[in-house]
Design an enzyme around this catalytic site. Sequence first.
Site, PDB file in Angstrom:
ATOM      1  N   ASP A 113       9.048  -2.204  -9.709  1.00 48.01           N
ATOM      2  CA  ASP A 113       7.926  -1.294  -9.927  1.00 48.01           C
ATOM      3  C   ASP A 113       8.419   0.146  -9.886  1.00 48.01           C
ATOM      4  OD1 ASP A 113       5.330  -0.609 -10.420  1.00 48.01           O
ATOM      5  OD2 ASP A 113       4.710  -0.697  -8.315  1.00 48.01           O
ATOM      6  N   TYR A 134       7.651   4.470 -10.774  1.00 53.93           N
ATOM      7  CA  TYR A 134       6.773   5.533 -10.257  1.00 53.93           C
ATOM      8  C   TYR A 134       6.915   6.671 -11.268  1.00 53.93           C
ATOM      9  CZ  TYR A 134       5.003   8.541  -6.361  1.00 53.93           C
ATOM     10  OH  TYR A 134       4.295   9.386  -5.530  1.00 53.93           O
ATOM     11  N   HIS A 186       0.766  11.347 -11.628  1.00 56.29           N
ATOM     12  CA  HIS A 186       0.494  10.524 -10.444  1.00 56.29           C
ATOM     13  C   HIS A 186       1.371  10.966  -9.266  1.00 56.29           C
ATOM     14  CE1 HIS A 186      -0.286   7.064  -7.903  1.00 56.29           C
ATOM     15  NE2 HIS A 186       1.001   6.788  -7.854  1.00 56.29           N
ATOM     16  N   ARG A 221       2.043  15.538   1.015  1.00 55.64           N
ATOM     17  CA  ARG A 221       3.120  16.407   1.464  1.00 55.64           C
ATOM     18  C   ARG A 221       2.746  17.860   1.303  1.00 55.64           C
ATOM     19  NH1 ARG A 221       6.115  12.438  -0.922  1.00 55.64           N
ATOM     20  NH2 ARG A 221       6.204  13.672  -2.820  1.00 55.64           N
ATOM     21  N   GLU A 276      -3.853  -0.032  -8.882  1.00 52.67           N
ATOM     22  CA  GLU A 276      -2.946   0.865  -9.601  1.00 52.67           C
ATOM     23  C   GLU A 276      -2.965   0.434 -11.056  1.00 52.67           C
ATOM     24  OE1 GLU A 276       0.845   0.960  -7.520  1.00 52.67           O
ATOM     25  OE2 GLU A 276       0.081   2.539  -6.200  1.00 52.67           O
ATOM     26  N   GLU A 318      -1.461   0.162 -14.310  1.00 49.74           N
ATOM     27  CA  GLU A 318      -0.094   0.238 -14.804  1.00 49.74           C
ATOM     28  C   GLU A 318       0.033  -0.583 -16.075  1.00 49.74           C
ATOM     29  OE1 GLU A 318       3.083  -0.431 -12.059  1.00 49.74           O
ATOM     30  OE2 GLU A 318       1.934   0.183 -10.304  1.00 49.74           O
ATOM     31  N   ASP A 364      -1.462  -3.235 -10.008  1.00 47.06           N
ATOM     32  CA  ASP A 364      -0.617  -3.402  -8.826  1.00 47.06           C
ATOM     33  C   ASP A 364      -1.448  -3.054  -7.590  1.00 47.06           C
ATOM     34  OD1 ASP A 364       1.680  -3.934  -7.407  1.00 47.06           O
ATOM     35  OD2 ASP A 364       2.425  -1.885  -7.570  1.00 47.06           O
ATOM     36  N   ARG A 387      -3.598   0.819   0.987  1.00 50.01           N
ATOM     37  CA  ARG A 387      -3.105   2.168   1.313  1.00 50.01           C
ATOM     38  C   ARG A 387      -2.882   2.374   2.809  1.00 50.01           C
ATOM     39  NH1 ARG A 387      -1.090   3.288  -3.461  1.00 50.01           N
ATOM     40  NH2 ARG A 387      -2.665   3.489  -5.089  1.00 50.01           N
ATOM     41  N   GLN A 401       0.272   0.526   3.733  1.00 53.46           N
ATOM     42  CA  GLN A 401       1.377   1.256   3.087  1.00 53.46           C
ATOM     43  C   GLN A 401       1.741   2.518   3.876  1.00 53.46           C
ATOM     44  OE1 GLN A 401       0.274   2.427  -0.902  1.00 53.46           O
ATOM     45  NE2 GLN A 401       2.236   3.376  -1.348  1.00 53.46           N
ATOM     46  N   TYR A 456       5.686   2.607   5.341  1.00 55.05           N
ATOM     47  CA  TYR A 456       6.614   2.869   4.227  1.00 55.05           C
ATOM     48  C   TYR A 456       7.794   3.772   4.572  1.00 55.05           C
ATOM     49  CZ  TYR A 456       5.185   7.613   2.767  1.00 55.05           C
ATOM     50  OH  TYR A 456       4.975   8.945   2.700  1.00 55.05           O
ATOM     51  N   LYS A 496       2.122  -3.683  -0.588  1.00 59.92           N
ATOM     52  CA  LYS A 496       2.210  -3.864  -2.036  1.00 59.92           C
ATOM     53  C   LYS A 496       2.421  -5.315  -2.453  1.00 59.92           C
ATOM     54  CE  LYS A 496       2.441   0.384  -3.584  1.00 59.92           C
ATOM     55  NZ  LYS A 496       1.503   0.821  -4.600  1.00 59.92           N
ATOM     56  N   THR A 549      -0.065  -8.744  -7.457  1.00 59.37           N
ATOM     57  CA  THR A 549       0.062  -7.898  -8.640  1.00 59.37           C
ATOM     58  C   THR A 549      -0.453  -8.732  -9.815  1.00 59.37           C
ATOM     59  OG1 THR A 549       2.022  -6.792  -7.749  1.00 59.37           O
ATOM     60  CG2 THR A 549       1.674  -6.637 -10.133  1.00 59.37           C
ATOM     61  N   THR A 583       1.757   3.767 -11.512  1.00 60.22           N
ATOM     62  CA  THR A 583       0.396   4.159 -11.855  1.00 60.22           C
ATOM     63  C   THR A 583       0.390   5.147 -13.010  1.00 60.22           C
ATOM     64  OG1 THR A 583      -0.151   3.901  -9.536  1.00 60.22           O
ATOM     65  CG2 THR A 583      -1.744   5.098 -10.888  1.00 60.22           C
ATOM     66  N   GLU A 593      -6.559   8.590  -6.076  1.00 62.07           N
ATOM     67  CA  GLU A 593      -6.618   9.867  -6.787  1.00 62.07           C
ATOM     68  C   GLU A 593      -8.029  10.175  -7.295  1.00 62.07           C
ATOM     69  OE1 GLU A 593      -3.228   8.039  -9.013  1.00 62.07           O
ATOM     70  OE2 GLU A 593      -2.852  10.136  -9.537  1.00 62.07           O
TER      71      GLU A 593
HETATM   72 CA    CA Z   1       2.804   0.267  -8.297  1.00 64.79          CA
END
Ligand code: CA
Length: 439
Positions: free
Chosen positions: A147, A149, A154, A163, A220, A222, A254, A258, A261, A265, A274, A278, A371, A385
Amino acid sequence: MIFSKDSKATSWVEGANGSDFSIQNLPYGVFSHGGSSRRVGVAIGQRVVDLSVLHGAGLFAGTPVAGENVFACDALNDFMALGVDAWRGVRRRLVALLAAESSNDAAGKVVEVDSTLRDDAGLQAKAMVPLGDVTTHIPSHVGNFVDFYSSKEHATNIGSMFRDPSNPLLPNWVHIPIGYNGRSSSVVVGGTDIVRPCGQTKADDADAPTFGPCRLLDIELEMGFFTGKANALGTPIPASNAPDHIFGMGLVNDWSARDIQKWEYVPLGPFLGKSFATSVSPWVVSLDALAPFRVDQPVQEPDVLPYLRVDGDWGFDINLQVDLKSAKMNEAMTICRTNFKYMYWTIVQQLVHQTSNGTNVAPGDLYGSGTVSGPTPDSYGSLMEICWKGTKPLKLPTGEERKFLADGDTVTLSGVCNAHNFKVGFGEVAGTILPARAC
Ligand code: CA
C-alpha cells in the site's frame, strides 16, 4: 487492442453500448453461478462471458493462450503470469467475437468481426451468463499486498492535521513513493461485510491504553493495480518493462481504524489498524482498456532520481466517487467526488521503486495507490479528511451525523472513465459495517 478515445465501436451484446462494461472495456473477473466452480470471465453490458467455455470451444485457437485453459480456474493468476502479448492476443480475439462490426484500433489497424459466438445460440447459452445471476469472487490469489501513500493532497492533509500545517510533508515524501508491505490474507472482494475491529487504543487524556471496539473506523478511497509477470529475485523491473508486469487496475477501499493506527504506528508504521480488511472490486480493467484515458501526471518538483524517471503519460483520468448509506437512509449520499489524475506518484514509479532493491513481485499481487484526495474538501478520499479530524461532521438526510463509520453503514466506491462515445467503468466496491464481535 487499444481503442482511440474517439472510438464509435459497438457490441451486439445486450446492454453493452453506453454502459460501464462496454466493448472498449472488457474487464476480467472471477465468478461462479448456479453452483458452478469458479472460472474467469469478462463483463460486457448485462452479461458475463465465461472464457473457460470459449476456450473449450476452441475460440482462442491461434492466440498465445491456445494451449492450457487458463480460464478454467479460480483466479486470474495463471493468465496474469503470461505477460502482455498473451493479454493483447486475448483482448483482440474478444473484440472480434463481441463487436457489432469491424473496428479500428488506435493505430488504424482493422479488427475483423468473427460471428461464431453471435450466431450460435447454443454456445451463447453456455458461455454468456446474466451479470445479475453471478457471484463474483476475488480476482486473484493476492500473494502480496503493498500500500502506497501517493496523493500529495492526502499526505498534505494528514501532515497538516497531525504534525505541522506550515510544513506538512516529511522531507522524503517528494523523493520516495512512500509505501509499506501490507497484509494479503484479509483482502476481500467487494460486497463482503466488514466486522468492526477491536484493538488497543489510548485516548489523549488517558493515562493508559484500553482494549475494545474501534471507535474511529474510516475508509480510504484508493485504486490498485494487479501485477502480471513475475521478476526474478534480485532483478529490479525497469520502467520500460512495466507493461509486462502491470495487468490492470481495480477499485480499493482500504478500511482503517484510526484510533488503533494512531496509538500503534510509531515507530514501525501501520499494523493492526490496517490489516483487518481491504476490499477490492471484482472487475479488473486492463491497461490497454485504460490507454485512451492516460494523461500527464502532476509535475514532480524537485526532480526525481534517475531510476524513477519514466517516459510517457502515466496519469489516468478516472472519475471516482464515494457513497455512504446508513441503516436508516433510503438512498445513499455522495460524500466525495475526485479523480485519479491527481496522484503524484504513478503506478509505474510505484512498481519500479518497489522492485528497485531486487524484491520480486508475483502474478496477482495487489498494489494500493494510497488514499486518492483531490484539491478541494469535496474531493477528499477519507472521512478523516472530509470531517477534518471530527471537527466538521457530515450531516445525513436522516438527521444523523457522522465523523467516522457507524455499524450498519454501507460505503460504496465507484469509478468510470468517460470518452465521447463510450465509458470504461470499474463498477463498484461496497462494504457494510457489522458490529464488533466480543472483544
Ligand atoms: Ca491505505
